[in-house]
Design a protein around this motif. Structure first.
Motif, PDB file in Angstrom:
ATOM      1  N   THR A 134      20.783  -3.049   8.123  1.00  0.00           N
ATOM      2  CA  THR A 134      21.018  -3.988   9.228  1.00  0.00           C
ATOM      3  C   THR A 134      22.227  -4.862   8.942  1.00  0.00           C
ATOM      4  OG1 THR A 134      18.667  -4.027   9.784  1.00  0.00           O
ATOM      5  CG2 THR A 134      19.999  -5.846  10.593  1.00  0.00           C
ATOM      6  N   LYS A 135      22.344  -5.326   7.713  1.00  0.00           N
ATOM      7  CA  LYS A 135      23.476  -6.170   7.326  1.00  0.00           C
ATOM      8  C   LYS A 135      24.794  -5.404   7.469  1.00  0.00           C
ATOM      9  CE  LYS A 135      25.261  -9.008   3.532  1.00  0.00           C
ATOM     10  NZ  LYS A 135      25.063  -9.415   2.109  1.00  0.00           N
ATOM     11  N   ILE A 136      24.807  -4.138   7.018  1.00  0.00           N
ATOM     12  CA  ILE A 136      26.016  -3.307   7.133  1.00  0.00           C
ATOM     13  C   ILE A 136      26.409  -3.150   8.603  1.00  0.00           C
ATOM     14  CG2 ILE A 136      26.949  -0.970   6.816  1.00  0.00           C
ATOM     15  CD1 ILE A 136      25.243  -0.788   4.255  1.00  0.00           C
ATOM     16  N   LYS A 137      25.419  -2.870   9.446  1.00  0.00           N
ATOM     17  CA  LYS A 137      25.705  -2.697  10.885  1.00  0.00           C
ATOM     18  C   LYS A 137      26.253  -3.991  11.488  1.00  0.00           C
ATOM     19  CE  LYS A 137      21.639  -1.137  12.166  1.00  0.00           C
ATOM     20  NZ  LYS A 137      20.571  -0.675  13.072  1.00  0.00           N
ATOM     21  N   ASN A 138      25.632  -5.111  11.168  1.00  0.00           N
ATOM     22  CA  ASN A 138      26.064  -6.396  11.747  1.00  0.00           C
ATOM     23  C   ASN A 138      27.481  -6.767  11.337  1.00  0.00           C
ATOM     24  OD1 ASN A 138      23.623  -6.672  13.042  1.00  0.00           O
ATOM     25  ND2 ASN A 138      22.724  -8.006  11.482  1.00  0.00           N
ATOM     26  N   VAL A 139      27.819  -6.491  10.090  1.00  0.00           N
ATOM     27  CA  VAL A 139      29.158  -6.798   9.595  1.00  0.00           C
ATOM     28  C   VAL A 139      30.205  -5.909  10.282  1.00  0.00           C
ATOM     29  CG1 VAL A 139      30.641  -6.486   7.572  1.00  0.00           C
ATOM     30  CG2 VAL A 139      28.539  -7.818   7.376  1.00  0.00           C
ATOM     31  N   MET A 140      29.866  -4.645  10.488  1.00  0.00           N
ATOM     32  CA  MET A 140      30.801  -3.734  11.142  1.00  0.00           C
ATOM     33  C   MET A 140      31.097  -4.169  12.577  1.00  0.00           C
ATOM     34  SD  MET A 140      30.129   0.158   9.770  1.00  0.00           S
ATOM     35  CE  MET A 140      28.397   0.322  10.136  1.00  0.00           C
ATOM     36  N   LYS A 141      30.097  -4.733  13.221  1.00  0.00           N
ATOM     37  CA  LYS A 141      30.261  -5.164  14.619  1.00  0.00           C
ATOM     38  C   LYS A 141      31.278  -6.297  14.766  1.00  0.00           C
ATOM     39  CE  LYS A 141      25.606  -3.785  16.065  1.00  0.00           C
ATOM     40  NZ  LYS A 141      26.053  -2.604  16.824  1.00  0.00           N
ATOM     41  N   LYS A 142      31.532  -7.014  13.668  1.00  0.00           N
ATOM     42  CA  LYS A 142      32.536  -8.073  13.708  1.00  0.00           C
ATOM     43  C   LYS A 142      33.942  -7.496  13.895  1.00  0.00           C
ATOM     44  CE  LYS A 142      29.875 -11.274  10.821  1.00  0.00           C
ATOM     45  NZ  LYS A 142      29.841 -12.025   9.542  1.00  0.00           N
ATOM     46  N   ILE A 143      34.123  -6.252  13.452  1.00  0.00           N
ATOM     47  CA  ILE A 143      35.423  -5.579  13.590  1.00  0.00           C
ATOM     48  C   ILE A 143      35.452  -4.719  14.846  1.00  0.00           C
ATOM     49  CG2 ILE A 143      37.097  -4.049  12.472  1.00  0.00           C
ATOM     50  CD1 ILE A 143      36.620  -6.583  10.907  1.00  0.00           C
ATOM     51  N   ILE A 144      34.395  -3.938  15.032  1.00  0.00           N
ATOM     52  CA  ILE A 144      34.276  -3.051  16.195  1.00  0.00           C
ATOM     53  C   ILE A 144      32.906  -3.320  16.822  1.00  0.00           C
ATOM     54  CG2 ILE A 144      34.242  -0.644  16.995  1.00  0.00           C
ATOM     55  CD1 ILE A 144      35.954   0.021  14.494  1.00  0.00           C
ATOM     56  N   PRO A 145      32.861  -4.027  17.941  1.00  0.00           N
ATOM     57  CA  PRO A 145      31.593  -4.520  18.505  1.00  0.00           C
ATOM     58  C   PRO A 145      30.506  -3.463  18.725  1.00  0.00           C
ATOM     59  CG  PRO A 145      33.443  -5.568  19.592  1.00  0.00           C
ATOM     60  CD  PRO A 145      34.025  -4.524  18.692  1.00  0.00           C
ATOM     61  N   ASP A 146      30.886  -2.237  19.066  1.00  0.00           N
ATOM     62  CA  ASP A 146      29.847  -1.229  19.325  1.00  0.00           C
ATOM     63  C   ASP A 146      29.623  -0.289  18.137  1.00  0.00           C
ATOM     64  OD1 ASP A 146      32.324  -0.055  19.630  1.00  0.00           O
ATOM     65  OD2 ASP A 146      31.770   1.158  21.381  1.00  0.00           O
ATOM     66  N   ALA A 147      30.148  -0.663  16.968  1.00  0.00           N
ATOM     67  CA  ALA A 147      29.925   0.150  15.764  1.00  0.00           C
ATOM     68  C   ALA A 147      28.547  -0.175  15.150  1.00  0.00           C
ATOM     69  CB  ALA A 147      31.026  -0.129  14.744  1.00  0.00           C
ATOM     70  N   PRO A 148      27.921   0.783  14.464  1.00  0.00           N
ATOM     71  CA  PRO A 148      28.361   2.166  14.332  1.00  0.00           C
ATOM     72  C   PRO A 148      27.998   2.973  15.583  1.00  0.00           C
ATOM     73  CG  PRO A 148      26.309   1.856  13.144  1.00  0.00           C
ATOM     74  CD  PRO A 148      26.691   0.512  13.683  1.00  0.00           C
ATOM     75  N   HIS A 149      28.853   3.904  15.935  1.00  0.00           N
ATOM     76  CA  HIS A 149      28.586   4.737  17.110  1.00  0.00           C
ATOM     77  C   HIS A 149      27.536   5.806  16.803  1.00  0.00           C
ATOM     78  CE1 HIS A 149      32.835   3.280  17.488  1.00  0.00           C
ATOM     79  NE2 HIS A 149      32.299   2.821  18.599  1.00  0.00           N
ATOM     80  N   GLU A 150      27.478   6.162  15.540  1.00  0.00           N
ATOM     81  CA  GLU A 150      26.538   7.209  15.130  1.00  0.00           C
ATOM     82  C   GLU A 150      25.908   6.837  13.803  1.00  0.00           C
ATOM     83  OE1 GLU A 150      27.258  11.768  13.734  1.00  0.00           O
ATOM     84  OE2 GLU A 150      28.007  11.256  15.726  1.00  0.00           O
ATOM     85  N   ILE A 151      24.568   6.919  13.740  1.00  0.00           N
ATOM     86  CA  ILE A 151      23.865   6.762  12.464  1.00  0.00           C
ATOM     87  C   ILE A 151      23.279   8.127  12.138  1.00  0.00           C
ATOM     88  CG2 ILE A 151      22.047   5.582  11.201  1.00  0.00           C
ATOM     89  CD1 ILE A 151      22.417   3.193  13.028  1.00  0.00           C
ATOM     90  N   LEU A 152      23.907   8.774  11.173  1.00  0.00           N
ATOM     91  CA  LEU A 152      23.604  10.169  10.850  1.00  0.00           C
ATOM     92  C   LEU A 152      22.682  10.234   9.641  1.00  0.00           C
ATOM     93  CD1 LEU A 152      24.326  13.226  11.363  1.00  0.00           C
ATOM     94  CD2 LEU A 152      26.165  12.906   9.673  1.00  0.00           C
ATOM     95  N   LEU A 153      21.479  10.759   9.852  1.00  0.00           N
ATOM     96  CA  LEU A 153      20.522  10.939   8.763  1.00  0.00           C
ATOM     97  C   LEU A 153      20.670  12.340   8.187  1.00  0.00           C
ATOM     98  CD1 LEU A 153      18.030  10.214   7.026  1.00  0.00           C
ATOM     99  CD2 LEU A 153      16.596  10.908   8.970  1.00  0.00           C
ATOM    100  N   VAL A 154      20.943  12.418   6.882  1.00  0.00           N
ATOM    101  CA  VAL A 154      21.071  13.711   6.204  1.00  0.00           C
ATOM    102  C   VAL A 154      19.744  14.056   5.536  1.00  0.00           C
ATOM    103  CG1 VAL A 154      22.334  15.049   4.470  1.00  0.00           C
ATOM    104  CG2 VAL A 154      23.530  13.292   5.803  1.00  0.00           C
ATOM    105  N   LEU A 155      19.244  15.243   5.828  1.00  0.00           N
ATOM    106  CA  LEU A 155      17.974  15.715   5.275  1.00  0.00           C
ATOM    107  C   LEU A 155      18.171  17.054   4.581  1.00  0.00           C
ATOM    108  CD1 LEU A 155      15.765  15.004   8.423  1.00  0.00           C
ATOM    109  CD2 LEU A 155      15.727  13.675   6.297  1.00  0.00           C
ATOM    110  N   ASP A 156      17.441  17.267   3.499  1.00  0.00           N
ATOM    111  CA  ASP A 156      17.476  18.531   2.762  1.00  0.00           C
ATOM    112  C   ASP A 156      16.436  19.465   3.377  1.00  0.00           C
ATOM    113  OD1 ASP A 156      17.189  20.628   0.995  1.00  0.00           O
ATOM    114  OD2 ASP A 156      17.132  19.385  -0.810  1.00  0.00           O
ATOM    115  N   GLY A 157      16.915  20.496   4.091  1.00  0.00           N
ATOM    116  CA  GLY A 157      16.007  21.418   4.772  1.00  0.00           C
ATOM    117  C   GLY A 157      15.091  22.169   3.831  1.00  0.00           C
ATOM    118  N   SER A 158      15.494  22.347   2.570  1.00  0.00           N
ATOM    119  CA  SER A 158      14.688  23.128   1.627  1.00  0.00           C
ATOM    120  C   SER A 158      13.444  22.382   1.166  1.00  0.00           C
ATOM    121  CB  SER A 158      15.531  23.529   0.412  1.00  0.00           C
ATOM    122  OG  SER A 158      15.859  22.403  -0.382  1.00  0.00           O
ATOM    123  N   THR A 159      13.376  21.085   1.459  1.00  0.00           N
ATOM    124  CA  THR A 159      12.201  20.306   1.028  1.00  0.00           C
ATOM    125  C   THR A 159      11.060  20.359   2.046  1.00  0.00           C
ATOM    126  OG1 THR A 159      13.019  18.236   1.994  1.00  0.00           O
ATOM    127  CG2 THR A 159      13.651  18.714  -0.286  1.00  0.00           C
ATOM    128  N   GLY A 160      11.290  20.992   3.190  1.00  0.00           N
ATOM    129  CA  GLY A 160      10.214  21.177   4.160  1.00  0.00           C
ATOM    130  C   GLY A 160       9.584  19.887   4.633  1.00  0.00           C
TER     131      GLY A 160
END
Length: 318
Positions: free
Chosen positions: A220-246
């Motif tokens: 949340t802190k990272i997102k809030n700080v980014m908004k000070k530079i680019i108000p609608d950032a982040p545009h995408e929050i990408l969750l990376v998952l390891d498919g082999s872990t089922g």
């Protein structure tokens, strides 16, 4: 345009190879389940349910698929075992469509958001940093100016690995000393990217899950700080998952979707597993579109997810 849209022969071969273990596992079991039977009955459906669950589609999604097939079998009066594969692929494609998974036109970004900011989350070991590197490579190959932010300041290896990727690809990286405030790194990265007219910014974050409250506060802190530079950032929050872990990937998705507003998924390491069904189950369960899939170690082995190509590869092209 070809059946696979932007998919050329090489990409299709990579996808087919990457999903081959899942395909072989599902279809060898499916063939045994329907051999000697002329129609889809309760026994066949019970077998199909077990096949989907053991392929890590997940119980909830599996029951949804079985229910839909039962309804079709009932309304159409007679469904042969020969038709089962076609129906199964149609229902899986329908589920992916319902979960807003789009067929993307390669590694493109919205023209009206510059720089386009991607915050990448996920536990350590799922291929998060490698996925960032491959994404940066693909964006640069498409002529985009890329900035990376090394905001996982708790692991020296994460920063070092990202620096290696940046040098290998030839993109700018912003980093600070180990133990620095991750939000400060994100702030500096966006400030520099904006000043240098970058097209896309990719921010790495720490992958710790031992304390959900701390994780939530940090993101949340990272997102809030980014908004000070680019108000609608982040545009995408990408969750990376390891498919082999089922099923473990399900638990990780549960933790991170509770901690932050994930709106895209990248599922890695599908080439080494027969658990490719996890792509379908996670997308359906969390109603988050799959955007990228990892099919190998090579730079080109990260592909944008195309649901039609995925289903066709899983079930054969006919």
């Amino acid at each position: 345009m070809s059946l696979f849209g932007f998919f050329n022969k090489e990409k299709k071969e990579t996808l087919d190879k990457g999903l081959s273990k899942t395909k072989e596992s599902v279809f060898s079991k499916l063939t045994r389940a329907i051999i000697g039977k002329s129609k889809v009955d309760d026994t066949v459906l019970d077998e199909l349910e077990e096949i989907l669950i053991t392929s890590d589609v997940g119980v909830e999604t599996t029951l949804k698929i079985i229910s839909r097939i039962e309804k079709r079998a009932s309304s159409e009066k007679y469904v042969s075992t020969g038709e089962l594969t076609a129906i199964l692929r149609e229902e899986i494609a329908a589920l992916l469509t319902e979960n807003k998974t789009e067929d993307l036109d390669d590694f493109t970004l919205p023209a009206d958001k510059k720089p386009y900011v991607i915050m990448v989350v996920g536990v350590n070991g799922v291929g998060k940093t490698t996925t960032i590197g491959k994404l940066a490579y693909q964006f640069k190959k498409n002529g985009l100016k890329v900035f990376l932010g090394a905001a996982d300041t708790f692991r020296a290896a994460a920063v070092e690995q990202l620096v290696i990727w940046s040098e290998r690809i030839g993109v700018t990286i912003v980093k600070q000393n180990m133990g620095s405030d991750p939000a400060s790194v994100a702030y500096d990265t966006l400030q520099s990217a904006k000043a240098n007219n970058a097209d896309v910014v990719i921010i790495d974050t720490a992958g710790r899950l031992h304390n959900k409250v701390n994780l939530m506060n940090e993101l949340t802190k990272i997102k809030n700080v980014m908004k000070k530079i680019i108000p609608d950032a982040p545009h995408e929050i990408l969750l990376v998952l390891d498919g082999s872990t089922g099923q473990n990937a399900f638990e990780q998705a549960k933790q991170f979707t509770a901690a932050t507003e994930v709106n895209a998924l990248a599922v890695t390491k599908l080439d080494g597993t027969a658990k490719g069904g996890v792509v379908i189950g996670i997308s359906d369960h969390f109603h988050i579109p799959v955007k990228y899939i990892g099919l190998g170690e090579g730079m080109e082995d990260l592909q944008v997810f195309n649901k039609k190509a995925f289903v066709d590869s899983l079930f054969g092209d006919n």
